[in-house]
Design a protein around this motif. Structure first.
Motif, PDB file in Angstrom:
ATOM      1  N   ASP A 177      10.736  15.099   3.036  1.00 11.69           N
ATOM      2  CA  ASP A 177      11.539  14.173   3.836  1.00 11.69           C
ATOM      3  C   ASP A 177      10.695  13.375   4.823  1.00 11.69           C
ATOM      4  OD1 ASP A 177      13.823  14.969   2.549  1.00 11.69           O
ATOM      5  OD2 ASP A 177      14.395  16.427   4.083  1.00 11.69           O
ATOM      6  N   THR A 178       9.614  13.945   5.301  1.00 12.72           N
ATOM      7  CA  THR A 178       8.808  13.259   6.309  1.00 12.72           C
ATOM      8  C   THR A 178       7.619  12.507   5.738  1.00 12.72           C
ATOM      9  OG1 THR A 178       7.564  15.291   6.739  1.00 12.72           O
ATOM     10  CG2 THR A 178       9.472  14.862   8.143  1.00 12.72           C
ATOM     11  N   GLU A 179       6.937  13.081   4.758  1.00 11.71           N
ATOM     12  CA  GLU A 179       5.706  12.485   4.235  1.00 11.71           C
ATOM     13  C   GLU A 179       5.863  11.833   2.864  1.00 11.71           C
ATOM     14  OE1 GLU A 179       2.818  12.380   5.950  1.00 11.71           O
ATOM     15  OE2 GLU A 179       3.849  13.366   7.606  1.00 11.71           O
ATOM     16  N   GLN A 224       0.831  -1.203   0.000  1.00 15.08           N
ATOM     17  CA  GLN A 224       0.000   0.000   0.000  1.00 15.08           C
ATOM     18  C   GLN A 224       0.862   1.248   0.000  1.00 15.08           C
ATOM     19  OE1 GLN A 224      -2.445  -0.339   3.444  1.00 15.08           O
ATOM     20  NE2 GLN A 224      -3.824  -1.823   2.524  1.00 15.08           N
ATOM     21  N   LYS A 225       1.947   1.234   0.714  1.00 13.94           N
ATOM     22  CA  LYS A 225       2.805   2.408   0.796  1.00 13.94           C
ATOM     23  C   LYS A 225       3.487   2.688  -0.540  1.00 13.94           C
ATOM     24  CE  LYS A 225       5.422   4.595   4.262  1.00 13.94           C
ATOM     25  NZ  LYS A 225       5.792   4.530   5.618  1.00 13.94           N
ATOM     26  N   ARG A 226       3.905   1.658  -1.242  1.00 13.39           N
ATOM     27  CA  ARG A 226       4.580   1.847  -2.520  1.00 13.39           C
ATOM     28  C   ARG A 226       3.628   2.195  -3.642  1.00 13.39           C
ATOM     29  NH1 ARG A 226       8.151  -3.222  -1.786  1.00 13.39           N
ATOM     30  NH2 ARG A 226       6.158  -4.166  -2.262  1.00 13.39           N
ATOM     31  N   ALA A 227       2.362   1.881  -3.513  1.00 13.47           N
ATOM     32  CA  ALA A 227       1.420   2.039  -4.616  1.00 13.47           C
ATOM     33  C   ALA A 227       1.267   3.494  -5.063  1.00 13.47           C
ATOM     34  CB  ALA A 227       0.063   1.469  -4.229  1.00 13.47           C
ATOM     35  N   GLY A 228       1.492   4.476  -4.167  1.00 12.10           N
ATOM     36  CA  GLY A 228       1.299   5.866  -4.518  1.00 12.10           C
ATOM     37  C   GLY A 228       2.253   6.363  -5.592  1.00 12.10           C
ATOM     38  N   GLY A 229       3.493   5.934  -5.579  1.00 17.53           N
ATOM     39  CA  GLY A 229       4.460   6.423  -6.541  1.00 17.53           C
ATOM     40  C   GLY A 229       4.825   5.415  -7.602  1.00 17.53           C
ATOM     41  N   LEU A 251      11.603  25.454   1.231  1.00 18.18           N
ATOM     42  CA  LEU A 251      12.076  24.749   2.415  1.00 18.18           C
ATOM     43  C   LEU A 251      10.979  23.955   3.107  1.00 18.18           C
ATOM     44  CD1 LEU A 251      14.584  27.184   4.110  1.00 18.18           C
ATOM     45  CD2 LEU A 251      15.029  24.919   3.200  1.00 18.18           C
ATOM     46  N   GLN A 252       9.774  24.508   3.173  1.00 19.74           N
ATOM     47  CA  GLN A 252       8.681  23.796   3.826  1.00 19.74           C
ATOM     48  C   GLN A 252       8.302  22.547   3.034  1.00 19.74           C
ATOM     49  OE1 GLN A 252       5.934  27.017   3.922  1.00 19.74           O
ATOM     50  NE2 GLN A 252       6.550  27.668   5.965  1.00 19.74           N
ATOM     51  N   CYS A 253       8.280  22.669   1.715  1.00 23.03           N
ATOM     52  CA  CYS A 253       7.977  21.525   0.862  1.00 23.03           C
ATOM     53  C   CYS A 253       9.076  20.474   0.985  1.00 23.03           C
ATOM     54  CB  CYS A 253       7.813  21.969  -0.583  1.00 23.03           C
ATOM     55  SG  CYS A 253       7.346  20.652  -1.714  1.00 23.03           S
ATOM     56  N   GLU A 254      10.326  20.924   1.064  1.00 23.19           N
ATOM     57  CA  GLU A 254      11.439  19.986   1.195  1.00 23.19           C
ATOM     58  C   GLU A 254      11.367  19.214   2.512  1.00 23.19           C
ATOM     59  OE1 GLU A 254      16.277  19.880   0.741  1.00 23.19           O
ATOM     60  OE2 GLU A 254      15.281  21.804   1.006  1.00 23.19           O
ATOM     61  N   HIS A 255      10.995  19.914   3.586  1.00 27.91           N
ATOM     62  CA  HIS A 255      10.855  19.231   4.877  1.00 27.91           C
ATOM     63  C   HIS A 255       9.711  18.211   4.825  1.00 27.91           C
ATOM     64  CE1 HIS A 255      10.801  18.461   9.127  1.00 27.91           C
ATOM     65  NE2 HIS A 255       9.527  18.788   9.173  1.00 27.91           N
ATOM     66  N   MET A 256       8.597  18.592   4.239  1.00 29.28           N
ATOM     67  CA  MET A 256       7.475  17.661   4.121  1.00 29.28           C
ATOM     68  C   MET A 256       7.841  16.486   3.224  1.00 29.28           C
ATOM     69  SD  MET A 256       3.578  18.474   3.066  1.00 29.28           S
ATOM     70  CE  MET A 256       2.325  17.206   3.166  1.00 29.28           C
ATOM     71  N   ILE A 301       7.506  12.523  -1.404  1.00 28.53           N
ATOM     72  CA  ILE A 301       7.533  13.525  -2.461  1.00 28.53           C
ATOM     73  C   ILE A 301       6.148  13.796  -3.034  1.00 28.53           C
ATOM     74  CG2 ILE A 301       8.216  11.813  -4.190  1.00 28.53           C
ATOM     75  CD1 ILE A 301       9.035  15.558  -4.189  1.00 28.53           C
ATOM     76  N   ILE A 302       5.341  12.781  -3.205  1.00 31.15           N
ATOM     77  CA  ILE A 302       4.030  12.980  -3.826  1.00 31.15           C
ATOM     78  C   ILE A 302       3.119  13.791  -2.915  1.00 31.15           C
ATOM     79  CG2 ILE A 302       1.979  11.780  -4.677  1.00 31.15           C
ATOM     80  CD1 ILE A 302       3.870   9.587  -5.645  1.00 31.15           C
ATOM     81  N   ALA A 303       3.112  13.472  -1.623  1.00 28.46           N
ATOM     82  CA  ALA A 303       2.281  14.218  -0.676  1.00 28.46           C
ATOM     83  C   ALA A 303       2.744  15.677  -0.585  1.00 28.46           C
ATOM     84  CB  ALA A 303       2.324  13.567   0.695  1.00 28.46           C
ATOM     85  N   ALA A 304       4.052  15.892  -0.551  1.00 31.37           N
ATOM     86  CA  ALA A 304       4.584  17.249  -0.442  1.00 31.37           C
ATOM     87  C   ALA A 304       4.273  18.066  -1.689  1.00 31.37           C
ATOM     88  CB  ALA A 304       6.092  17.204  -0.201  1.00 31.37           C
ATOM     89  N   TYR A 305       4.496  17.492  -2.855  1.00 30.13           N
ATOM     90  CA  TYR A 305       4.253  18.227  -4.095  1.00 30.13           C
ATOM     91  C   TYR A 305       2.778  18.599  -4.222  1.00 30.13           C
ATOM     92  CZ  TYR A 305       4.415  19.652  -8.951  1.00 30.13           C
ATOM     93  OH  TYR A 305       4.312  20.381 -10.100  1.00 30.13           O
TER      94      TYR A 305
END
Length: 101
Positions: free
Chosen positions: A84-86, A53-58, A77-82, A88-92
Motif C-alpha cells: 500500500d505504501t511502496e 519514471q514512476k510508471r516504468a517499473g510495472g 500483513l507486512q507485505c500488504e502494508h508495504m 506491489i513490485i517493491a513489496a513483492y
C-alpha cells in the motif's frame, strides 16, 4: 488503497487552503515575487518525466500478473502494508525475491 488516496488528497487540499489563507493575510508582494517563486509548482515537462519514471517499473507486467503478485503479497500483513505504501513490485521483491515472470 482508495481510502489512503482520499486521505492524502484531503490532507493536500487542507494544506493548500491553510497556506493560501496565511499568505494572503501576511504576505507583502515585492517586485520580484510571483506564485511560481514559492516552489510549490513544477513545470509540466518535469512532472511528466517524473510520472513516466514512476510508471516504468510495472509497465512490463500485465494486469493478471500484477493481480497474482497482489494475491501472494496479501497473505503477509507486512507485505500488504508495504504494498500500500511502496507499491506491489517493491513489496513483492522485498518479501519474496525477484518476480518470476
Amino acid at each position: 488503497m482508495k481510502t489512503l488516496t482520499f486521505l492524502l488528497l484531503s490532507a493536500l487540499i487542507a494544506l493548500c487552503m491553510c497556506t493560501g489563507a496565511s499568505d494572503s493575510d501576511t504576505k507583502s508582494v515585492g517586485a520580484g515575487d510571483s506564485p511560481s517563486d514559492e516552489g510549490v509548482f513544477v513545470k509540466r515537462d518535469v512532472a511528466a518525466a517524473v510520472a513516466r519514471q514512476k510508471r516504468a517499473g510495472g509497465a512490463d507486467l500485465s494486469q493478471a500478473q500484477l493481480e497474482s503478485l497482489r494475491e501472494v503479497c496479501e497473505a503477509n500483513l507486512q507485505c500488504e502494508h508495504m504494498m500500500d505504501t511502496e507499491g506491489i513490485i517493491a513489496a513483492y521483491t522485498a518479501y519474496y525475491g525477484p518476480i518470476p515472470y
